[in-house]
Structures are given as structure tokens and as C-alpha cells.
Design a protein around this motif. Structure first.
Motif, PDB file in Angstrom:
ATOM      1  N   ILE A   1       0.827  -1.208   0.000  1.00 46.10           N
ATOM      2  CA  ILE A   1       0.000   0.000   0.000  1.00 46.10           C
ATOM      3  C   ILE A   1       0.866   1.264   0.000  1.00 46.10           C
ATOM      4  N   ALA A   2       1.941   1.194   0.766  1.00 45.58           N
ATOM      5  CA  ALA A   2       2.760   2.392   0.995  1.00 45.58           C
ATOM      6  C   ALA A   2       3.902   2.530  -0.005  1.00 45.58           C
ATOM      7  N   THR A   3       3.818   1.844  -1.143  1.00 46.26           N
ATOM      8  CA  THR A   3       4.884   1.965  -2.149  1.00 46.26           C
ATOM      9  C   THR A   3       5.193   3.414  -2.511  1.00 46.26           C
ATOM     10  N   PRO A   4       4.175   4.296  -2.664  1.00 49.84           N
ATOM     11  CA  PRO A   4       4.503   5.704  -2.983  1.00 49.84           C
ATOM     12  C   PRO A   4       5.367   6.383  -1.925  1.00 49.84           C
TER      13      PRO A   4
ATOM     14  N   LEU B   1      14.200  -4.602   8.892  1.00 49.07           N
ATOM     15  CA  LEU B   1      12.860  -5.167   8.860  1.00 49.07           C
ATOM     16  C   LEU B   1      11.994  -4.548   7.765  1.00 49.07           C
ATOM     17  N   GLY B   2      12.550  -3.579   7.045  1.00 49.09           N
ATOM     18  CA  GLY B   2      11.815  -2.979   5.933  1.00 49.09           C
ATOM     19  C   GLY B   2      10.630  -2.172   6.381  1.00 49.09           C
ATOM     20  N   GLY B   3      10.825  -1.332   7.406  1.00 47.19           N
ATOM     21  CA  GLY B   3       9.731  -0.511   7.891  1.00 47.19           C
ATOM     22  C   GLY B   3       9.175   0.379   6.792  1.00 47.19           C
ATOM     23  N   ILE B   4       7.860   0.525   6.772  1.00 46.65           N
ATOM     24  CA  ILE B   4       7.245   1.319   5.714  1.00 46.65           C
ATOM     25  C   ILE B   4       7.554   2.802   5.923  1.00 46.65           C
ATOM     26  N   GLY B   5       7.248   3.582   4.893  1.00 47.60           N
ATOM     27  CA  GLY B   5       7.423   5.017   5.004  1.00 47.60           C
ATOM     28  C   GLY B   5       8.618   5.484   4.221  1.00 47.60           C
ATOM     29  N   PRO B   6       9.022   6.725   4.422  1.00 48.43           N
ATOM     30  CA  PRO B   6      10.187   7.265   3.720  1.00 48.43           C
ATOM     31  C   PRO B   6      11.433   6.417   3.965  1.00 48.43           C
ATOM     32  N   GLN B   7      12.289   6.365   2.955  1.00 43.22           N
ATOM     33  CA  GLN B   7      13.547   5.636   3.087  1.00 43.22           C
ATOM     34  C   GLN B   7      14.556   6.486   3.845  1.00 43.22           C
ATOM     35  N   TRP B   8      15.351   5.825   4.646  1.00 40.02           N
ATOM     36  CA  TRP B   8      16.354   6.524   5.448  1.00 40.02           C
ATOM     37  C   TRP B   8      17.719   6.358   4.803  1.00 40.02           C
TER      38      TRP B   8
END
Length: 1024
Positions: free
Chosen positions: A209-212, A445-452
């Protein structure tokens, strides 16, 4: 159930499975042991905090922690257990099973301790906290809880954070595919095998869902804000800096991805001298590209209260040092904590090789929100710089908070790249292993949201500028709607600074002139050392008066040394000039030559006092002879005051003239003062009320009009307390708490004659006394008020009010490098931001005028004021008690003046008159005062312009030797907004303008055209 409510309910449910609140289970301890723990827990207040009294009081708390089999039906066996704590304490020590495992303070104020990596039900720990309250504020244990997390995969708390991030970006995402899973989570009853499977599915679904959101990037750069002084002495800063930098270098070995930024060349310079091995490692880190030196200024200074040349030197010496030791200048002015920014700053930054200005301080505004996060800051001269309102400093790694910031940044700027600055700050510290582990876990763990992404600030700003150039423009000052008391607190520091700053500029100027015209050796290193000490003392918690007493115990000797050194250099340079003058034949036997020096640009006359102790005691009186014109000057021997006073002829601008003191055989008597209290010269008629000591009439004789709308120089006292940031903030409602005024004790004439009238008034206020002398001098268009106050109050604000017989909607304030126009208040038609300017800073003058008429106030070291449509009111003193309990409780000496004039401030040449107020003529006794006159001729004439130009609105900021030793540097600024040609003249020196340069003394595109644009600041390389 509405989907958004379902998400919130699921998020809260998952968090409840992972977190156990233990805040109400702490027991007070009478000794550092749990053996005698009581039966009653420590009380929790209405805010949910455990508090205890301020004043560095100690509190011991303890409890036994035990792992339950389940948390609301969710088995925790095999999970990692963390103890999360947050406190407000001067010192905090955490003990686990009798061993100290963590220490913190007011700034390192939280920890997440791993109690066990794979816990078993029934496992226990004994935890004790030793907390010491701040001296200024009650202590508090703010948060304490146990948190369970999976050592290998996602867990309830992790997924709860992801759901929170989805909520933040909900408007841009389709969350409907989650509905069934969310229902199943809520129906799972916490059964771990079922729930863990659901959490894995939930995580995968959210990723899809959060791919964008993966198009967003949060750039991480470690940071350690380190105040050079504040709630600790300067000496401690050096130790903290070493430990902080050693920590960062150590973390880099364990976490190669780490990047770091730090400013402050003054700090690097100290380490270079006192910790060379550590400094060498920092140099290697900078060369490797992961350590960013965001160090465009020598320190992070107070900028509202220092003159333009001090800003220029902050940049010059900062950039010069960074270039020398790191091989490249910094493109960044890193000023996260400075208390406001003058509107001419872009010109200075741009000329200093700086492309980016970074702060976060305007987030502290108390009324309005600053509208831009990424913008072009443009000043009135046309200089532009890219400005970043960064994320707050001193933050940790919190995925939800970081995602919130990224979303807000995107909405504000249109950029999907944001910058986050993890690291303990203020007292150093920087990023921690715990922060870096959290980053790795979230990424693993591949947390969703913006990439760090770890990066340097410099790389981030360059990429942001290329992809999303700033489009909003801001012109004018960046006024901080907070910390308005910093213009006034610790008035002794402002006074010492302003005197040292003025004297250093004059000493440097005259050393250059003496070196060019005589055999005087230019004291290059002494001047640079003096400048660097002055710049250090301009740090934003020293000069504003917001540090502890121990800081000022360290700083005060440096002020004394600065004043001593600069006076010695100034006297030596002027002595060298005196020794080189061809005095010619004395007009009479026994005559003594005296040389009058004018540091200002324009020619000027003035009143000069010579100490009688410098003259032969056997001579009963003196007359003053001007050989240029062959006439005697008005003079008065004032034996009671121990001085000879005389009026000079026009003294050349940045030049000198020779006069002669000629013996007189008859002693002089002083005229008898009048019975009333009236001061008068050819410009002003001033009446003082014998009952109050206030000005009842200030009459402009040239323009035939009264200046005051009510009594002038009203000393007004207000209760000023209740602000948490005591030294920083004035109570916004102080006007409602007016106190009874001072009681007049005496009024008497000190001096009354043609050249100077001086009336002394003395008041008593509570535990303090105030003494002022109204001074009106011969052919001088202002009334000066010399003030001595023994101030012994607490939380009282003192102002001097001047109600005026004119009305205007704006005032004009001198600010670094020019002026700032501000509103008079109240005015309900102004924007909310403009209405917050109820206390504003200025440098040496402020003017309220109409096109026809106006009144200026001059001040030698007071910088705060408020203005109504028909009143100017100077802020003279405050008396905060934190962080310095004795702040301002001492004797203060300062002067301010009232200058009525026709026309606007430009037409009346207010900056030029103010410069005369602040830079009086200096005198130096030539040959013959203590020994027979030496008739040997010198090479210099008796009257000379050493550096002169005709445009009165162009101010000299500096005349100095070039940094490369090749020629001389002249820096000027148009302070009237009129521009004009700059043609240099001199009686002696064949000045040649070689080229325009930047303030870093590097070539610029300006060419050799010597016409200044309005408000322009120009640096010129000169040859002789």
C-alpha cells in the motif's frame, strides 16, 4: 466502524501488547538499596510526572521488575525487553541489579535500556534511579515503561508504528485492503502464533500500500549541538567536545554508514592545540567525506547586538581557519540556536563564500509560525542565499516523528527529501549506539514510510537545491518571536562588549594608519587574537546574558584584557603619529602641543577634556591656541573636576589636527550656575523638573518647536517574572504590572559653563540607587544622559520613556550593516507577526520621524526598546534569577542621548551624528608636557586627512592590513540607502584602489567601479 477509526483502534491495541506502563510503581528509597523499600509508591502528579523540588535536590526511586507470562494474552517469552525512561534532571543515574548502567542529564534525557535479549517469564531485575533536580526547575521523571520487541522480526510495537505512519499519509494512500486484516488482529485475543502471522501479513500488505512513500527520503546526519558556554563553564566545554568527538569516531568504526556534522572553528582550533591526536583523526574524517564541517562563522554568535564588522570577522576568521586546516571553505552558515537574524545578513554570508543558511530557531516563535522551510533570503542590497529551516536539533530516532516531519516538509516545500539530525545536543553527546541500532533495525525489517539514508548536510543541501530550488522569497529580518529579554539581560556584558568592539575597531584603524605613515610596526597577531577573543565572547549564550555565573567569572577577565590590549595598541599608534608630526615653533614659551584625533569619516568639531594630571601642576591656567587660523579656542579650566575643557575646530575625518596649550598667568574661576535647572546651547533648551528630575521641556531652538509630548526620561519600573526562560524572556504582560517610581534624593549642578553644562540627579528605588547627569555641550545637537545605577532588584524591568510631540507608524533602527524599519504598536491593522515586535533590538540609534521632523535616541550599550506611535522607550535593565541568580545585581555605567532634528533620518544624517556620539574625539599630549619641548621636525604635517571621502552616508567598517600581508583592506557600507561614488583622498597617503574583493579578501566580479549601490557593503584592496 470507519476505516480510520479501525486503524487507530488496531494501532493502540498492538501498542498495548508491547508496552507495560510502570510509572506509578516507583517507590521512594531512603538509601540506595531496595532492601528497605516502602509500601507506598511515589505520587504521580496531574501531568503524569513524578516530581520533586528544584535546587539540585536528590531523589532515589526503585522497583523490582518481573517478566509476566503474557501481556493481555500475548506471550512475551523469547522477546527482547527494554526499559524506556525519560527525565528532567540535572543528573540521572540508572542502576540495574546494583550496577550503574547509564548516566544522563538535562540534555541526554532519555534511554532505552536492554534488560534482556530473550526473556523468560518470572525473570526479574532490581532497578534504581538516582535523580538530581535542576537548580532552576522542579525535577521530573516524565516517562517509564517496559517495551517488548522481537529480536528477529516484526512485532506489535513495530507494526503499530507502521500503522501510525499510514495514518500520517492516509490522504494519499488507499487503505481499504487492510480492513479485513485489522479486524482479524482485533479478534486475535493476543494469541501469539495467530497474531504473529497476522502481523507479518499486515506488514507485507502495508509495504504494498505504501509503495509511494518509498519515493520519500529522510536524510540522516548525526549532530551534536554544543554550546560553548551555558549551564556549564567554558572549561567544561573543551572536555565535553573531546568526549563527544571521541564517541563519534568510535561509533564510526562500528557503524560505517554514520555521517556527522559539526560547526564552530573556535572549537576545532582549541582541539588542534590541546588535543592534536584527536584533531588529526577529525581531519582524516573530514578528508574521508563523512564528517561535515558546517562552520561558516568562528562561533554561533548572537547576531542582533554585534556590529557589521564583527559579523564580517566571524565569517572571515571562520572560513580562513576551515580553509587552512580542512582544505576547503564551508558553504554553510550553521546557526541552529541563534536568537534572531538581522536583515543584512545575506550580504555578509554571500560575500563570505556561503551559499546556505541553516537554522531551526524560528520554530520557537511564540505567536506565529514561520511560513517557509526552504526559501530564498534576500536583502535590500539584492544579495540572496538559500535558507533552510531545519528539523529540530537534539532529536533521536523515532520513525513516527520522522515520518510526520517528512510529510509536513513535503506539504510546505514540495520536496520529498527531508533532513533529520539525530544526536544528543546542547551539552554535546551526539548520536548514540542506541539511535544507530534503531536505524538498522527499521531498515533491516523494511519498515514502511520514507527511506532513510545517511548523508552529509552539504550533500543534502546540494541535492535539494538542484532538484527543488527554493521559490519563496523573504526580505527583511528573521525576527524571533521569543527571547526578547536577551537584548538587555546581563547589561554588564553588553557594556563590556560594546566598548571592546568600538575600541578594537579604532585601534586597528589607527595601527594601519600609523604603520603606513610612520615606522610603527603593525601588530598583526595582537589584533587578530583580540578579534578572535571578541568573537568568542559573542557566542549566543554569553553575550545575551543567558549563562551561569561561572561563565561570566571566566569571561570578565577577557573583557578587561581586551580593553587593556586595545587601549595600549590605540595609544601606541597615535603616539607614533604624534612623534612624527612637524610641530613647528611653539606659539609661546612653555606651550604644549596636543593632537586631536578623529576616527570618524566626516570632519567634526567637539568638546575635549584633558586631565590636569597630564599637565605641569605649577601652571595656574591654560588657553588653547589653534595654529590653523591663528586664534584661541573656547576653553574652561575646571579645577574641581580636574580637567581642562575646550572646544576644537573642525578636525579632519579619519585624521588629526594640532593645537597648543598655552600657559596663562591668571587662574580661572568657574561661572556661577543659575538658580533653576535649565541647560541651553545654540541647539537645545532643556528644563529639568526639580521635584522629579525628569525633563519637562526639550525645545529645538533651530526649528522652533518643542520635542516632547509629556515628561521625558521617565524612569519606569515593571514587575517582570513568571517566564520559564527567565534571562531570555520578558513577560509579555509586563505593562500591566507598573510599579511605583523612584524617589528623588538630590539634584545639583556638577558643571555649568559655556562649554559644558552637567546636572546631576539622584534617585532611590527600593534597594537600588540611580544617578544620572544631564549633559549639554557647546555646539552639540543632542542631550546626553550619563548614567550610573547600583541595581539590586529581582524580576524588575527598568525602562526610560520619551513621549514625543510627533506621531509615526514606523521607527527606523540601526541594525548590523544598515537599518531595519519596524512598526509602532499597538496597531491592529498589522499582520500577527508584525504585532509580535513589541520589544525589538537595535545597535546604537533608533529614530521616530515624519518627513518633516523626528527624534532619535542614541545609546552606547543598551539594545532593547519598544515604540508607540508617539513614544520611544529604552529598556535599561532587567534582573532575572535564572540561570544566574545574581544577574545584573551590580553597578552599571552607560549613556544615552536625545537628538531632535528636522526632516527624515536620512536628511538629518542621523548615522553620522550617532557615530560622533559613540566615537568622541581623542587627544594626545605631544612633546613637551613632562620635558622640554623637542623642536626637531617630524615628517607629518600639523593637520591631515589620512583617509577621506565626501559621501557622508558611506560608513567605514574597517581599515586593516590584508590577510596576505600585501597592501591594505578597506571595508565600507552605505548605511543611508543612497549609494554614491567612493573617491578616496588624503593629505599624506596616495591611496590607490586596486580591486573590489569579497570580505574573504578574494577577487569578485564587481570590477574596479567605485560607485556603491544603495545599501551595498564593499571590501576594497588598497595600495599606497
Amino acid at each position: 466502524m470507519v476505516l480510520t477509526e479501525l486503524i487507530k483502534k488496531s494501532r493502540d491495541y498492538l501498542r498495548s501488547l508491547a508496552v507495560i506502563e510502570i510509572h506509578s510503581q516507583w517507590f521512594p528509597l531512603t538509601s540506595p538499596s531496595l532492601k528497605d523499600v516502602g509500601t507506598t509508591p511515589y505520587g504521580v502528579n496531574a501531568k503524569g510526572h513524578l516530581t520533586w523540588p528544584k535546587g539540585r535536590h536528590s531523589l532515589w526511586l526503585g522497583q523490582r521488575l518481573s517478566v509476566p507470562a503474557m501481556v493481555q494474552g500475548y506471550s512475551v517469552a523469547g522477546l527482547t525487553l527494554r526499559l524506556d525512561l525519560r527525565w528532567w534532571a540535572d543528573q540521572a543515574t540508572v542502576y540495574v541489579n546494583g550496577q550503574a548502567v547509564h548516566q544522563g542529564d538535562l540534555f541526554d534525557h532519555s534511554v532505552s535500556l536492554c534488560l534482556g535479549e530473550a526473556v523468560t517469564p518470572g525473570q526479574t531485575w532490581e532497578v534504581m534511579l538516582h535523580l538530581i533536580s535542576p537548580g532552576h526547575d522542579d525535577g521530573a521523571l516524565v516517562k517509564s515503561c517496559l517495551r517488548f520487541e522481537s529480536p528477529t522480526g516484526v512485532d506489535p510495537a513495530f507494526v503499530a508504528a507502521e500503522l501510525n505512519i499510514l495514518e500520517i499519509f492516509a490522504e494519499t494512500l488507499n487503505l481499504e485492503p487492510l480492513e479485513l486484516l485489522l479486524q482479524e488482529v482485533l479478534n486475535s485475543q493476543g494469541q501469539r502464533p495467530i497474531l504473529d502471522s497476522l502481523l507479518a501479513q499486515m506488514h507485507d500488505s502495508m509495504l504494498a500500500i505504501a509503495t509511494p512513500l518509498r519515493e520519500f527520503t529522510i536524510h540522516l546526519c548525526g549532530h551534536a549541538h554544543l554550546d560553548l558556554a551555558w549551564l556549564w563553564p567554558i572549561a567544561e566545554t573543551w572536555q565535553v567536545a573531546q568526549s563527544t568527538f571521541q564517541s563519534v569516531l568510535g561509533l564510526k568504526k562500528r557503524y560505517p554508514e554514520l555521517t556527522f556534522t559539526h560547526s564552530t572553528p573556535a572549537l576545532y582550533a582549541h582541539l588542534q592545540t590541546h588535543a592534536p591526536e584527536l584533531f588529526g583523526q577529525i581531519q582524516a574524517a573530514v578528508a574521508a567525506g563523512w564528517w561535515d564541517v558546517a562552520a561558516g562563522l568562528w562561533v554561533e554568535p548572537e547576531l542582533n547586538l554585534i556590529h557589521a564588522e564583527s559579523i564580517a570577522r566571524q565569517i572571515l576568521y571562520g572560513q580562513q581557519y576551515v580553509q587552512q586546516v580542512f582544505g576547503e571553505m564551508s558553504p554553510i552558515a550553521w546557526l541552529p540556536d541563534t536568537f534572531g537574524f538581522p536583515e543584512r545578513l545575506p550580504s555578509f554570508l554571500a560575500q563570505g563564500g556561503i551559499r546556505y543558511f541553516v537554522t531551526q530557531k524560528l520554530r520557537w516563535n511564540d505567536t506565529t509560525r514561520f511560513p517557509y522551510g526552504w526559501f530564498v533570503w534576500r536583502d535590500v542590497a539584492g544579495a540572496e542565499i538559500h535558507a533552510l529551516m531545519s528539523a529540530p536539533i537534539g532529536e533521536g530516532i523515532d520513525p513516527v516523528k520522522m515520518a510526520t516531519y517528512a510529510q509536513q516538509w513535503w506539504q510546505q516545500t514540495g520536496s520529498q527529501r527531508s533532513l533529520w539530525l539525530p544526536g544528543v545536543g546542547n551539552h554535546g553527546g551526539g548520536p548514540t549506539a542506541e539511535m544507530l541500532e534503531r536505524v538498522r533495525r527499521w531498515q533491516r525489517l523494511g519498515g514502511i514510510g520514507p527511506q532513510w539514508q545517511w548523508t552529509t548536510v552539504r550533500e543534502y543541501l546540494a541535492q535539494l537545491s538542484q532538484e527543488t530550488p527554493p521559490t519563496p522569497q523573504w526580505q527583511g529580518e528573521l525576527y524571533l518571536e521569543f527571547h526578547r529579554g536577551c537584548y538587555t539581560s546581563h547589561g554588564d556584558q553588553k557594556a563590556a562588549h560594546d566598548r571592546a568592539q568600538r575600541q578594537l575597531q579604532e585601534a586597528e584603524r589607527w595601527c594601519a594608519l600609523a604603520a603606513i605613515t610612520t615606522s610603527f610596526a603593525y601588530p598583526r597577531e595582537e589584533l587578530k587574537t583580540s578579534w578572535q577573543q571578541l568573537l568568542f565572547n559573542q557566542f549566543h549564550d554569553i553575550l545575551p546574558g543567558s549563562s551561569i555565573p561561572e561563565v561570566y567569572a571566566e569571561v570578565n577577565p577577557t573583557w578587561q584584557q581586551l580593553l587593556k590590549t586595545t587601549e595600549t595598541l590605540l595609544a601606541a599608534a597615535q603616539t607614533a603619529l604624534c612623534a612624527s608630526i612637524d610641530y613647528g615653533t611653539p606659539p609661546v614659551a612653555g606651550a604644549i602641543p596636543v593632537v586631536i584625533f578623529n576616527s570618524g569619516v566626516g570632519d567634526r568639531a567637539g568638546v575635549v577634556h584633558i586631565d590636569l594630571a597630564q599637565l605641569p601642576q605649577e601652571i595656574p591656567s591654560w588657553r588653547v591656541y589653534c595654529p590653523r587660523g591663528n586664534y584661541d579656542l573656547p576653553a574652561q579650566l575646571n579645577a574641581p573636576q580636574g580637567c581642562l575643557t575646550f572646544s576644537t575646530p573642525e578636525v579632519p575625518g579619519i585624521g588629526y589636527t594640532l593645537l597648543w596649550l598655552c600657559p596663562r598667568s591668571r587662574p580661572e574661576t568657574l561661572p556661577t550656575p543659575p538658580l533653576g535647572y535649565v541647560l541651553e546651547n545654540n541647539y537645545l533648551h532643556v528644563e529639568i523638573d526639580p521635584a522629579t528630575g525628569e525633563i519637562t521641556n526639550l525645545y529645538d531652538k533651530l526649528n522652533h518647536r518643542p520635542c516632547l509630548g509629556d515628561r521625558g526620561n521617565q524612569l519606569q519600573f515593571f514587575r517582570d517574572q513568571g517566564q520559564y526562560w527567565d534571562a531570555w524572556n520578558i513577560d509579555p504582560n509586563y505593562g500591566r504590572h507598573r510599579l511605583a517610581g523612584a524617589i528623588l534624593e538630590s539634584i545639583e549642578w556638577v558643571t555649568w559653563h559655556q562649554l559644558e553644562q552637567r546636572l546631576r540627579v539622584r534617585w532611590r528605588f527600593q534597594s537600588s540607587w540611580i544617578q544620572q547627569e544631564y549633559v549639554l555641550q557647546y555646539q552639540t545637537p543632542w542631550l546626553r544622559i550619563d548614567t550610573v545605577i547600583d541595581w539590586q532588584e529581582e524580576h524588575i524591568l527598568l525602562k526610560a520613556a520619551f513621549p514625543l510631540a510627533i506621531s509615526a507608524e514606523q521607527i527606523t533602527c540601526e541594525t548590523p550593516g544598515g537599518v531595519t524599519v519596524r512598526p509602532t504598536l499597538p496597531n491592529p491593522h498589522l499582520s500577527p507577526h508584525e504585532q509580535t515586535k513589541w520589544e525589538v533590538p537595535f545597535l546604537t540609534w533608533v529614530d521616530l520621524s515624519t518627513p518633516e521632523y523626528g527624534v532619535s535616541l542614541f545609546s552606547d550599550c543598551k539594545h532593547g526598546l519598544d515604540a508607540q506611535a508617539n513614544q520611544l522607550r529604552l529598556t535599561l535593565l532587567r534582573s532575572p534569577t535564572w540561570p544566574d541568580p545574581t544577574s545584573d545585581r551590580c553597578q552599571h555605567c552607560f549613556s544615552y542621548g536625545v537628538f531632535p532634528h528636522s526632516g527624515s533620518w536620512q536628511a538629518a544624517a542621523v548615522p553620522q551624528w550617532a557615530a560622533q556620539f559613540h566615537h568622541p574625539l581623542r587627544s594626545a599630549i605631544g612633546h613637551g608636557a613632562t620635558k622640554p619641548f623637542d623642536p626637531s621636525p617630524g615628517a607629518l604635517p600639523a593637520y591631515a586627512h589620512l583617509l577621506h571621502w565626501s559621501e557622508a552616508g558611506i560608513q567605514c567598517l574597517a581599515l586593516k592590513e590584508a590577510e596576505d600581508g600585501e597592501g591594505w583592506q578597506l571595508r565600507v557600507a552605505d548605511v543611508a540607502g543612497e549609494g554614491g561614488p567612493l573617491e578616496l583622498h588624503s593629505t599624506l597617503i596616495p591611496w590607490q584602489i586596486k580591486a573590489r574583493q569579497t570580505l574573504l579578501e578574494m577577487p569578485t566580479d564587481g570590477g574596479n567601479a567605485m560607485t556603491l549601490k544603495p545599501w551595498e557593503v564593499v571590501t576594497l584592496r588598497l595600495e599606497t
